[in-house]
Design an enzyme around this catalytic site. Structure first.
Site, short mmCIF file in Angstrom:
data_model
loop_
_atom_site.label_atom_id
_atom_site.label_comp_id
_atom_site.label_asym_id
_atom_site.label_seq_id
_atom_site.Cartn_x
_atom_site.Cartn_y
_atom_site.Cartn_z
N LYS A 103 0.84 -1.20 0.00
CA LYS A 103 0.00 0.00 0.00
C LYS A 103 0.87 1.25 0.00
O LYS A 103 0.61 2.22 -0.70
CB LYS A 103 -0.95 -0.03 1.21
CG LYS A 103 -2.06 -1.04 1.00
CD LYS A 103 -2.81 -1.42 2.25
CE LYS A 103 -3.76 -2.60 1.91
NZ LYS A 103 -4.48 -3.14 3.04
N GLN A 120 -5.19 -2.05 9.24
CA GLN A 120 -5.03 -3.38 8.64
C GLN A 120 -5.65 -4.46 9.53
O GLN A 120 -5.33 -4.53 10.73
CB GLN A 120 -3.52 -3.65 8.42
CG GLN A 120 -3.22 -4.92 7.66
CD GLN A 120 -3.67 -4.86 6.20
OE1 GLN A 120 -3.48 -3.87 5.51
NE2 GLN A 120 -4.29 -5.93 5.73
N ASP A 127 -11.62 1.97 3.35
CA ASP A 127 -11.94 0.54 3.19
C ASP A 127 -13.44 0.33 3.04
O ASP A 127 -13.88 -0.76 2.67
CB ASP A 127 -11.46 -0.25 4.43
CG ASP A 127 -10.13 -0.96 4.19
OD1 ASP A 127 -9.80 -1.22 3.02
OD2 ASP A 127 -9.45 -1.25 5.19
#
Ligand code: NAD
Length: 283
Positions: free
Chosen positions: A52, A96, A119
């Site tokens: 990322k 994460q 997300d």
């Protein structure tokens, strides 16, 4: 032989477009930035976080990395998220998953400002995905939709079967297909006669997390087969949820693992970060 839907190539094209977009945004005084939080030392998560960061560098946006020890408390993590929520240089926040067991994923997701939730896991964004009026599309299902577009198939009216019903992949995947007028069936661990259902699919999405679970004889000839699974079966060997060798002989189009959905997920995260920068702009 099936057409290979090359996520590496498609995602590279998308990232090039996003890099141009970033240039134009910067000219308008908008400086996108993504904060990525990793708690603990899970090696797979560390690889995702590194990828990322590399994508942020490629499209030339700021990335802020927070690598926290696995003993970090839920309160400490939420305090950091609140700080990032109020930081105008941070457009998007990603924590994460999975988190260590003593931290509630739900509490952490709920703490992220929905306008910075790149997300799309916050209940506000999940609700927006249900209605079809959304700011952020969840990254993996969004990447799958791009690959389906690449196959040339029109989703409208097609039989779409999604195997897996997780909040991260299966459920939002089904909603995106529905928004494009697919006839959607969601299968899961309690589904009876699974092969009968998968054999009806014009578009089959596998998001199960079991290596090579979908065999060739579960696939309708001419189907588009999208393999979301990432399963490490040896230190240097990844396989998907679809048995590629038998499936590619029948499918019209298929994604490889690695190099299919994985790189698309990251490209879609970058796209969401630019969207967040627009949503949060102060000028
Ligand atoms: P999950 O474990 O949360 O969900 C798995 C789903 O599979 C469940 O809904 C379960 O009902 C279903 N399932 C389990 N056994 C089954 C069976 N025998 N028959 C039918 N359905 C069954 O997993 P997830 O987070 O949705 O991830 C699925 C896979 O996708 C994993 O391999 C994961 O690593 C991968 N993944 C890849 C990306 C990417 O960017 N490519 C992103 C997220 C997840």
């Amino acid at each position: 032989m099936a057409m290979i839907l090359n996520g590496k190539e498609v995602s590279a094209r998308i990232k090039d477009e996003l890099r141009d977009e970033v240039k134009a945004m910067k000219a308008r005084g908008i400086e996108p930035g993504l904060a990525v939080i990793l708690v603990g030392d899970d090696p797979a998560s560390a690889v995702y976080v590194r990828n990322k960061k590399l994508a942020c560098e490629y499209i030339r946006i700021n990335s802020f990395e927070y690598i926290l020890p696995k003993e970090t408390s839920e309160a400490e993590l939420i305090e950091l998220i609140q700080k990032l929520n109020n930081d105008s240089s941070v457009s998007g926040i990603l924590c994460q998953l999975p988190l260590p067991e003593h931290i509630s994923e739900e509490a952490v997701i709920n703490a992220i400002d929905p306008k910075k939730d790149v997300d799309a896991f916050h209940p506000v964004n999940v609700g927006k995905i249900m209605t079809g009026n959304y700011d952020f599309v969840p990254c993996t299902p969004a990447g799958v939709m791009e690959l389906i577009k690449e196959s040339g198939i029109d989703v409208a009216g097609k039989e779409c079967v999604v195997v897996g019903r997780s909040n991260i992949v299966g459920k939002p995947m089904a909603m995106l297909l529905l928004h494009q007028h697919g006839t959607v069936t969601i299968c899961h661990s309690r589904t009876k006669e699974l092969a009968e259902k998968t054999r009806c699919a014009d578009i089959l999405i596998a998001a199960v997390g079991i290596p090579e679970f979908i065999k060739g004889d579960m696939i309708k000839p001419g189907a588009v087969v999208i393999d979301v699974g990432i399963n490490r079966i040896a230190p240097k060997k990844l396989v998907g949820d679809v048995e590629f060798d038998t499936a590619e002989k029948l499918a019209a189009a298929i994604t490889p693992v690695p190099g299919g959905v994985g790189p698309m997920t990251i490209a879609m995260l970058m796209k969401n970060t630019l969207k967040a920068a627009e949503l949060n702009k102060t000028c």
